[in-house]
Design a protein around this motif. Structure first.
Motif, PDB file in Angstrom:
ATOM      1  N   ARG A   1      -8.747   5.261  -5.074  1.00 55.87           N
ATOM      2  CA  ARG A   1      -7.859   4.886  -3.967  1.00 55.87           C
ATOM      3  C   ARG A   1      -8.619   4.036  -2.956  1.00 55.87           C
ATOM      4  O   ARG A   1      -8.121   3.005  -2.480  1.00 55.87           O
ATOM      5  N   ALA A   2      -9.849   4.436  -2.651  1.00 56.68           N
ATOM      6  CA  ALA A   2     -10.655   3.702  -1.665  1.00 56.68           C
ATOM      7  C   ALA A   2     -10.959   2.280  -2.147  1.00 56.68           C
ATOM      8  O   ALA A   2     -10.936   1.330  -1.356  1.00 56.68           O
ATOM      9  N   ARG A   3     -11.243   2.127  -3.437  1.00 56.20           N
ATOM     10  CA  ARG A   3     -11.536   0.782  -3.967  1.00 56.20           C
ATOM     11  C   ARG A   3     -10.277  -0.095  -3.924  1.00 56.20           C
ATOM     12  O   ARG A   3     -10.356  -1.285  -3.604  1.00 56.20           O
TER      13      ARG A   3
ATOM     14  N   MET B   1      -7.779   0.158  -1.829  1.00 55.86           N
ATOM     15  CA  MET B   1      -7.552  -0.216  -0.427  1.00 55.86           C
ATOM     16  C   MET B   1      -8.549  -1.289   0.002  1.00 55.86           C
ATOM     17  O   MET B   1      -8.203  -2.227   0.719  1.00 55.86           O
ATOM     18  N   THR B   2      -9.782  -1.143  -0.436  1.00 60.23           N
ATOM     19  CA  THR B   2     -10.806  -2.137  -0.104  1.00 60.23           C
ATOM     20  C   THR B   2     -10.369  -3.539  -0.532  1.00 60.23           C
ATOM     21  O   THR B   2     -10.451  -4.502   0.243  1.00 60.23           O
ATOM     22  N   TRP B   3      -9.877  -3.669  -1.760  1.00 64.93           N
ATOM     23  CA  TRP B   3      -9.516  -5.004  -2.257  1.00 64.93           C
ATOM     24  C   TRP B   3      -8.244  -5.543  -1.626  1.00 64.93           C
ATOM     25  O   TRP B   3      -8.091  -6.759  -1.447  1.00 64.93           O
ATOM     26  N   ILE B   4      -7.319  -4.646  -1.278  1.00 61.64           N
ATOM     27  CA  ILE B   4      -6.122  -5.114  -0.565  1.00 61.64           C
ATOM     28  C   ILE B   4      -6.544  -5.744   0.765  1.00 61.64           C
ATOM     29  O   ILE B   4      -6.120  -6.859   1.117  1.00 61.64           O
ATOM     30  N   PHE B   5      -7.390  -5.048   1.503  1.00 59.90           N
ATOM     31  CA  PHE B   5      -7.819  -5.581   2.800  1.00 59.90           C
ATOM     32  C   PHE B   5      -8.730  -6.792   2.627  1.00 59.90           C
ATOM     33  O   PHE B   5      -8.679  -7.731   3.428  1.00 59.90           O
ATOM     34  N   ALA B   6      -9.587  -6.791   1.595  1.00 65.77           N
ATOM     35  CA  ALA B   6     -10.445  -7.957   1.368  1.00 65.77           C
ATOM     36  C   ALA B   6      -9.584  -9.195   1.132  1.00 65.77           C
ATOM     37  O   ALA B   6      -9.851 -10.277   1.666  1.00 65.77           O
TER      38      ALA B   6
ATOM     39  N   ALA C   1      -9.750  -1.166   5.616  1.00 69.36           N
ATOM     40  CA  ALA C   1      -9.643  -0.154   4.559  1.00 69.36           C
ATOM     41  C   ALA C   1     -10.367   1.123   4.955  1.00 69.36           C
ATOM     42  O   ALA C   1      -9.874   2.232   4.710  1.00 69.36           O
TER      43      ALA C   1
ATOM     44  N   LEU D   1       0.829  -1.207   0.000  1.00 65.65           N
ATOM     45  CA  LEU D   1       0.000   0.000   0.000  1.00 65.65           C
ATOM     46  C   LEU D   1       0.867   1.261   0.000  1.00 65.65           C
ATOM     47  O   LEU D   1       0.580   2.227  -0.719  1.00 65.65           O
TER      48      LEU D   1
ATOM     49  N   GLU E   1     -14.656  -3.401   4.048  1.00 66.92           N
ATOM     50  CA  GLU E   1     -13.498  -3.879   4.812  1.00 66.92           C
ATOM     51  C   GLU E   1     -13.161  -2.863   5.905  1.00 66.92           C
ATOM     52  O   GLU E   1     -12.706  -1.753   5.635  1.00 66.92           O
TER      53      GLU E   1
ATOM     54  N   LEU F   1       0.531   3.995  -2.956  1.00 66.65           N
ATOM     55  CA  LEU F   1       0.099   5.380  -2.737  1.00 66.65           C
ATOM     56  C   LEU F   1       0.958   6.364  -3.538  1.00 66.65           C
ATOM     57  O   LEU F   1       0.544   7.487  -3.788  1.00 66.65           O
TER      58      LEU F   1
END
Lengths: 215, 215
Positions: A95-97, A99-104, B75, A78, B72, A82
């Motif tokens: 950016r939010a999407r 981050m969402t998939w990294i955490f998912a 995130a 991440l 998430e 960034l």
């Protein structure tokens, strides 16, 4: 900023070759076009106080670039993303999407996959696994079905390749000792599509090189 | 930007009350001083197509604020923290450390804790758990020992409270049905210190309120 340095193992057993987590960071740096050096560790070294000051859990990778000292493959990827349009859109929504998939990948998908890997690779033959393994495989299949539905008709989790795909593919690789991903054609094609990227191929070769030298 | 909206359950069984993951997002918003609305869901609703378009795994929380649509808990907390000095230092080095601890909590610590919770809360009495539980408890203790060493002589994981502490404390709460955290005085004090924050208390009360109304 100095040349980024990523910790990695000098050698691991074959079941772990190509899935050790420094692969994620190497891949992100290759996508971002950032050169780096590897800090190669023997396994014993990774449990010594000098390294535990860098990485208190004694795991790889740790990362430094003169600006930051950090660990956790997710955090490092991440951090790289960034700063890199190749890994993350520049707008807030994109950016939010990402981050969402990294955490998912790391928090909603990987734990089930890792439990299956733990059973098959570290506890094979133990009596408890006979009752437990089918439960875990059912959890894994539920995650695969969700991901497959998400990727139906798409090349990537969002419009373009991002660090979220990078992370998800390294999580799918945890199942490589099973035929499970192959049972979901959409996921099989997605994984192959991402792994065909030259940046992935360079990262994988770089992780494997010291293992071949040690052999 | 509109008022942020966080999805949460209208009711959950007592074992889950106070640990559902919208707590993390509520706490982050309270620390950041950002008002929000809750999108309360019945459990069945969380598995319907309308919600699965927001959150494909059918979990809570999902989050939107007019700028971003994401899910998430990790995130979302990071998204809030990137805009809030109350949750993350503004310099690169401090940002990297905060991200490191968020991912450490979710990817290096939580999986072991979640396995113990899964055994005790969802599989109690199944034959396999007799052999497996001591192995998992040993993994949990190893993580607790590492964290305890890290926090020895410190109030927080870094110099000041960050989103990394927020996340780590919500992970420690997963063990509340066991006496384990209490066996590590440094961790017990750390958890109590963070949970005494008014922002945490407000977030917890807000999660619990609809459960009490439903009861």
């Amino acid at each position: 900023m100095s040349t980024p340095c990523v910790s990695a193992f000098r050698w691991v057993p074959p079941f772990a070759q190509g899935v050790v987590r420094d692969l994620r960071v190497r891949w992100a740096l290759e996508e971002a076009g950032v050169g780096y050096e590897a800090q190669l560790l023997d396994f014993e070294e990774s449990k010594q106080p000098a390294y535990l000051r860098q990485q208190p859990f004694g795991q790889v990778p740790a990362f430094s670039d003169g600006r930051v000292d950090m660990f956790e493959s997710g955090a490092i990827v991440l951090h790289i993303a960034l700063d890199s349009p190749a890994l993350m859109p520049g707008d807030d929504a994109g950016r939010a999407r990402t981050m969402t998939w990294i955490f998912a990948a790391l928090n909603s998908v990987e734990p089930a996959f890792a439990q299956l890997g733990e059973i098959d690779l570290f506890h094979a033959g133990e009596a408890w696994t006979v009752e437990r393994r089918p439960q875990v495989e059912a959890d894994v299949r539920a995650k695969l079905a969700t991901l497959s539905a998400q990727l139906e008709g798409r090349d990537y989790l969002e419009d373009n390749f991002t660090a979220g795909d990078l992370m998800m593919v390294t999580v799918l690789r945890i199942l490589r000792h099973t035929p499970l991903v192959g049972e979901y054609p959409v996921l099989h094609a997605y994984q192959a599509r991402c792994e065909a990227r030259p940046a992935f191929q360079r990262a994988l070769a770089a992780q494997l090189e010291p293992f071949e030298q040690a052999a």
